[in-house]
Write a protein that holds these residues in place. Sequence first.
Motif, short mmCIF file in Angstrom:
data_model
loop_
_atom_site.label_atom_id
_atom_site.label_comp_id
_atom_site.label_asym_id
_atom_site.label_seq_id
_atom_site.Cartn_x
_atom_site.Cartn_y
_atom_site.Cartn_z
N TYR A 120 31.82 22.52 31.29
CA TYR A 120 30.84 22.92 32.30
C TYR A 120 29.58 22.05 32.17
O TYR A 120 29.23 21.58 31.09
CB TYR A 120 30.47 24.39 32.12
CG TYR A 120 31.53 25.35 32.62
CD1 TYR A 120 31.64 25.67 33.96
CD2 TYR A 120 32.43 25.95 31.72
CE1 TYR A 120 32.61 26.55 34.42
CE2 TYR A 120 33.39 26.84 32.17
CZ TYR A 120 33.48 27.13 33.52
OH TYR A 120 34.44 28.00 33.97
N ASP A 121 28.90 21.89 33.30
CA ASP A 121 27.72 21.02 33.31
C ASP A 121 26.48 21.72 32.77
O ASP A 121 25.73 21.15 31.98
CB ASP A 121 27.44 20.53 34.74
CG ASP A 121 28.57 19.66 35.26
OD1 ASP A 121 29.23 18.99 34.43
OD2 ASP A 121 28.82 19.66 36.48
N SER A 122 26.26 22.98 33.20
CA SER A 122 24.99 23.61 32.83
C SER A 122 25.13 25.09 32.45
O SER A 122 24.12 25.75 32.23
CB SER A 122 23.99 23.50 34.00
OG SER A 122 24.54 24.11 35.16
N HIS A 123 26.29 25.62 32.41
CA HIS A 123 26.43 27.03 32.06
C HIS A 123 27.67 27.21 31.19
O HIS A 123 28.40 26.26 30.90
CB HIS A 123 26.52 27.91 33.32
CG HIS A 123 27.48 27.40 34.34
ND1 HIS A 123 27.13 26.45 35.28
CD2 HIS A 123 28.77 27.68 34.58
CE1 HIS A 123 28.14 26.18 36.05
NE2 HIS A 123 29.16 26.92 35.64
N CYS A 124 27.91 28.48 30.78
CA CYS A 124 29.02 28.84 29.88
C CYS A 124 28.97 28.04 28.58
O CYS A 124 30.01 27.74 27.97
CB CYS A 124 30.38 28.62 30.57
SG CYS A 124 30.68 29.76 31.94
N GLY A 125 27.73 27.70 28.16
CA GLY A 125 27.58 27.03 26.87
C GLY A 125 28.25 25.67 26.82
O GLY A 125 28.62 25.21 25.72
N TYR A 126 28.40 25.06 27.98
CA TYR A 126 29.01 23.72 28.07
C TYR A 126 30.43 23.68 27.48
O TYR A 126 30.89 22.63 27.03
CB TYR A 126 28.13 22.67 27.36
CG TYR A 126 26.73 22.60 27.89
CD1 TYR A 126 26.43 21.89 29.04
CD2 TYR A 126 25.70 23.28 27.23
CE1 TYR A 126 25.13 21.84 29.53
CE2 TYR A 126 24.40 23.23 27.71
CZ TYR A 126 24.12 22.51 28.86
OH TYR A 126 22.83 22.46 29.34
N GLU A 127 31.07 24.83 27.44
CA GLU A 127 32.41 24.88 26.87
C GLU A 127 33.45 24.32 27.85
O GLU A 127 33.19 24.21 29.05
CB GLU A 127 32.77 26.33 26.51
CG GLU A 127 32.96 27.22 27.71
CD GLU A 127 33.37 28.64 27.34
OE1 GLU A 127 33.43 28.92 26.14
OE2 GLU A 127 33.63 29.44 28.25
N PRO A 128 34.62 23.97 27.37
CA PRO A 128 35.68 23.47 28.27
C PRO A 128 36.13 24.57 29.23
O PRO A 128 36.15 25.75 28.90
CB PRO A 128 36.80 23.06 27.31
CG PRO A 128 36.14 22.87 25.99
CD PRO A 128 35.00 23.85 25.96
N ARG A 129 36.50 24.15 30.42
CA ARG A 129 37.02 25.10 31.41
C ARG A 129 38.39 25.63 30.98
O ARG A 129 39.10 24.99 30.19
CB ARG A 129 37.09 24.44 32.79
CG ARG A 129 35.75 24.18 33.44
CD ARG A 129 35.93 23.41 34.75
NE ARG A 129 34.70 23.35 35.53
CZ ARG A 129 33.73 22.45 35.35
NH1 ARG A 129 33.87 21.53 34.39
NH2 ARG A 129 32.66 22.46 36.11
N LYS A 130 38.72 26.77 31.56
CA LYS A 130 39.99 27.42 31.22
C LYS A 130 40.54 28.09 32.47
O LYS A 130 39.80 28.71 33.26
CB LYS A 130 39.76 28.47 30.13
CG LYS A 130 41.01 29.17 29.65
CD LYS A 130 40.66 30.29 28.68
CE LYS A 130 39.89 29.77 27.49
NZ LYS A 130 39.53 30.85 26.54
N ALA A 131 41.86 27.97 32.67
CA ALA A 131 42.53 28.57 33.84
C ALA A 131 43.53 29.60 33.38
O ALA A 131 44.35 29.34 32.49
CB ALA A 131 43.22 27.50 34.67
N LYS A 132 43.46 30.79 33.97
CA LYS A 132 44.42 31.86 33.70
C LYS A 132 45.19 32.15 34.98
O LYS A 132 44.59 32.45 36.02
CB LYS A 132 43.70 33.12 33.23
CG LYS A 132 43.02 32.99 31.87
CD LYS A 132 42.33 34.28 31.49
CE LYS A 132 41.67 34.19 30.13
NZ LYS A 132 42.65 34.10 29.03
N VAL A 133 46.50 32.08 34.91
CA VAL A 133 47.37 32.32 36.07
C VAL A 133 48.23 33.55 35.76
O VAL A 133 49.07 33.52 34.86
CB VAL A 133 48.27 31.11 36.38
CG1 VAL A 133 49.11 31.38 37.62
CG2 VAL A 133 47.43 29.85 36.56
N MET A 134 47.98 34.61 36.53
CA MET A 134 48.76 35.84 36.38
C MET A 134 49.97 35.77 37.32
O MET A 134 49.83 35.79 38.54
CB MET A 134 47.89 37.05 36.72
CG MET A 134 48.66 38.38 36.72
SD MET A 134 49.28 38.84 35.09
CE MET A 134 47.74 39.28 34.27
#
Length: 269
Positions: A120-134
């Motif tokens: 992330y650029d400026s939020h979520c602590g700059y952590e890597p993105r994550k995708a959840k597919v139900m």
Amino acid sequence: MYARALCVCLAAMSVVAAEVIEDCKLNSEKLSSTEQALLKRLAPLKQKRFETTFNNGQDSYTYTFVICGHVLNSSVSSNEGLLQNDTKTSKTTVVGRINDTHIINGTDWILLTYGSGEKYDSHCGYEPRKAKVMISCNKNTLGDGFTMVNEERDKENECFYLFEMDSSVACPIEESHLSVGSILLIVFAVLVGVYIIGGFLYQRFVVGAKGMEQFPNITFWRELGNLVADGCDFVCRSQPRSSETAYRGVGDDQLGEEPEERDDHLLPM
């Protein structure tokens, strides 16, 4: 010939399952039997592409999802399994990668998670993105209804994109168990079929019978009704049946004419 074709099909299925496990690399030191079984269940969906568009105010994004495969057909792969494309700026962002896969399941669902996306650029602590597919159970489709549900980004960590879709691979495996009675009925039906067909062929080609005489043991089956009736009569009656002497009245019409007796010979001559 058929055995060879069957072996080829089984080998192909094994290769497909192996490819799924190879492309989707689980984020664990040791692949458990449950996770391996789940990846094999996803084999029919391998390399299939799913797309959906999500509008968030003035922003519009297109998400492309591939199960255990790469979204971009380029020589240099970044292991992208789910890609975001900004429809206005055409900027692409990797939401999740197949080399960081998590997979769990329930009774009628499978949750596939791709991690290690772009930060992330400026939020979520700059952590890597994550995708959840139900992936929810739907017996009427192999894979359909891929939609973007929400992006959970209003916190400092553990943010994720949530998607959902329908597929028959998430449905519980139905095991058919035959009861003892069903097995006995099947065996009985097979034996009756073998008896009728075998007896018919024997009577026709060996004995040379024609018409109804071709049916095996035709004499026995013709007398079966009488035999069953005699058996019921013997079993069901509590006392032996006595034959009553029939009494018939004698009518005048049954009497024959007696010869007329003449006593003329008794008279003296």
